[in-house]
Design a protein around this motif. Structure first.
Motif, short mmCIF file in Angstrom:
data_model
loop_
_atom_site.label_atom_id
_atom_site.label_comp_id
_atom_site.label_asym_id
_atom_site.label_seq_id
_atom_site.Cartn_x
_atom_site.Cartn_y
_atom_site.Cartn_z
N ALA A 66 4.48 10.26 -7.13
CA ALA A 66 5.27 10.36 -7.89
C ALA A 66 4.69 10.48 -9.37
CB ALA A 66 6.50 9.26 -7.84
N ASN A 67 3.52 10.12 -9.98
CA ASN A 67 3.08 10.07 -11.26
C ASN A 67 2.06 11.17 -11.57
OD1 ASN A 67 4.98 8.22 -12.14
ND2 ASN A 67 3.65 6.35 -11.45
N ASP A 79 -0.14 14.85 -10.61
CA ASP A 79 0.04 16.50 -10.01
C ASP A 79 -0.67 16.53 -8.89
OD1 ASP A 79 0.62 19.46 -10.54
OD2 ASP A 79 -1.45 19.35 -10.21
N PRO A 80 -0.22 17.17 -7.72
CA PRO A 80 -0.88 16.85 -6.39
C PRO A 80 -2.04 17.95 -6.24
CG PRO A 80 1.14 18.25 -6.23
CD PRO A 80 1.22 17.47 -7.50
N LEU A 81 -2.20 18.83 -7.34
CA LEU A 81 -3.12 19.85 -7.38
C LEU A 81 -4.30 19.35 -7.98
CD1 LEU A 81 -4.47 22.67 -6.40
CD2 LEU A 81 -3.35 23.59 -8.57
N THR A 82 -4.16 18.85 -9.41
CA THR A 82 -5.12 18.54 -10.27
C THR A 82 -5.50 16.70 -10.13
OG1 THR A 82 -3.75 18.23 -12.13
CG2 THR A 82 -4.71 20.35 -11.62
N GLY A 83 -4.61 16.06 -9.64
CA GLY A 83 -4.65 14.80 -9.71
C GLY A 83 -4.29 14.15 -11.25
N LEU A 84 -4.10 15.15 -12.22
CA LEU A 84 -3.77 14.75 -13.55
C LEU A 84 -2.59 13.80 -13.54
CD1 LEU A 84 -5.29 17.66 -15.36
CD2 LEU A 84 -6.32 15.23 -15.07
N ALA A 85 -1.95 13.34 -14.46
CA ALA A 85 -0.67 12.70 -14.94
C ALA A 85 0.26 14.00 -15.02
CB ALA A 85 -0.81 11.94 -16.09
N ASN A 86 1.15 13.64 -14.60
CA ASN A 86 2.47 14.93 -14.73
C ASN A 86 3.36 14.38 -15.80
OD1 ASN A 86 4.08 12.58 -13.82
ND2 ASN A 86 4.45 13.43 -11.75
N ARG A 87 4.41 15.05 -16.09
CA ARG A 87 5.26 14.98 -17.21
C ARG A 87 6.06 13.90 -17.02
NH1 ARG A 87 10.46 16.05 -19.18
NH2 ARG A 87 10.47 17.11 -21.20
N GLU A 103 0.78 -1.14 -0.07
CA GLU A 103 0.04 -0.10 -0.06
C GLU A 103 0.73 1.29 -0.09
OE1 GLU A 103 -2.64 -0.26 3.16
OE2 GLU A 103 -3.81 -1.84 2.50
N ALA A 104 1.92 1.15 0.83
CA ALA A 104 2.85 2.23 0.91
C ALA A 104 3.62 2.66 -0.50
CB ALA A 104 4.00 2.08 1.93
N ASN A 105 3.90 1.68 -1.27
CA ASN A 105 4.55 1.74 -2.51
C ASN A 105 3.63 2.15 -3.51
OD1 ASN A 105 7.08 0.96 -1.86
ND2 ASN A 105 6.69 -1.34 -2.10
N LEU A 106 2.21 1.79 -3.45
CA LEU A 106 1.15 2.11 -4.56
C LEU A 106 1.04 3.79 -4.17
CD1 LEU A 106 -1.31 -0.67 -4.34
CD2 LEU A 106 0.24 0.11 -6.24
N ALA A 107 0.92 4.04 -2.99
CA ALA A 107 0.62 5.58 -2.71
C ALA A 107 2.04 6.45 -3.10
CB ALA A 107 0.69 5.73 -1.00
#
Length: 230
Positions: free
Chosen positions: A200-201, A203-211, A191-195
């Motif tokens: 890591a993948n 964006d903390p604000l939008t929840g969308l995939a980052n670069r 569970e920690a690895n999934l979090a």
């Protein structure tokens, strides 16, 4: 843990994230409480009244160990429970003799000692050696001194058989609990690895995939195109 009983899965969730020894002590405390409740009618049948009162107190002690373990005082619970087991074994053998089988319960402490993650190996070895010395001394004394409350051969044999079975069940239960603790730890790590992967993948604000994630998806699509042409 899909094959475990529902109550055991629920119990495992309540202790997830705590030290593995906490899981072991929690279930061992429950087992100790049940065992000493059963010892009360046994000692009544054997007419050893002091041990009846002793086991009543032991029930409250294991209940106390369970709750202080839940409060985070795992090593206090381990120490109190281990001390009770040693004193109970010595007292029961003194009243009934070695053939009663109560001395065998000291053996069950060794796995608990070595399962501790904080104690050094040298301390574990010394502690186990001390338990071995106590158990051996108890055997030698019991074989050369008459018991305080001798009972009939049938009662003594039946008590010894009962304790042999209980000790066998204790070792089997400890092995099962150790596996449960390992499974719980594995679930926590997964569970920690999934979090972490999610953090890591996206964006903390939008929840969308980052670069980073989009680049990985593009690389996978390019690789798929180069291999299949689709």
């Amino acid at each position: 843990m899909s094959g475990e009983p529902a109550w055991l899965r629920a119990f495992s969730k309540t202790i997830t994230g705590r030290e593995n020894l906490s899981i072991v002590i929690a279930l061992t405390s429950i087992l100790g409480l049940i065992g000493h409740l059963l010892f009360i009618p046994l000692f009544l049948w054997l007419d050893v009244k002091p041990m009846v009162f002793f086991n009543v107190g032991s029930c409250f002690l294991f209940l106390f160990c369970y709750f202080i373990n839940r409060g985070g005082h795992t090593y206090w619970a381990l120490g109190l429970g281990a001390l009770e087991i040693v004193v109970h074994a010595v007292a029961a053998v003194a009243f009934l003799g070695w053939e009663s089988g109560f001395g065998l319960y000291i053996l069950g402490l060794s796995p608990l000692v070595f399962y501790s993650q904080r104690w050094r190996l040298s301390f574990k070895v010394w502690l186990t050696t001390a338990l071995c010395i106590v158990n051996t001394a108890l055997f030698v004394v019991a074989m050369n001194v008459e018991p305080w409350s001798p009972v009939g051969r049938f009662q003594l044999t039946l008590t010894g058989m009962l304790n042999s079975v209980v000790v066998f069940v204790i070792f089997a239960t400890l092995a099962y609990v150790f596996r449960l603790a390992a499974t719980t730890t594995e679930s926590v790590l997964t569970e920690a690895n999934l979090a972490l992967e999610q953090q890591a993948n996206t964006d903390p604000l939008t929840g969308l995939a980052n670069r980073r994630l989009m680049q990985e998806m593009l690389d996978q699509s390019i690789a798929a195109y180069q291999s299949t042409g689709a």
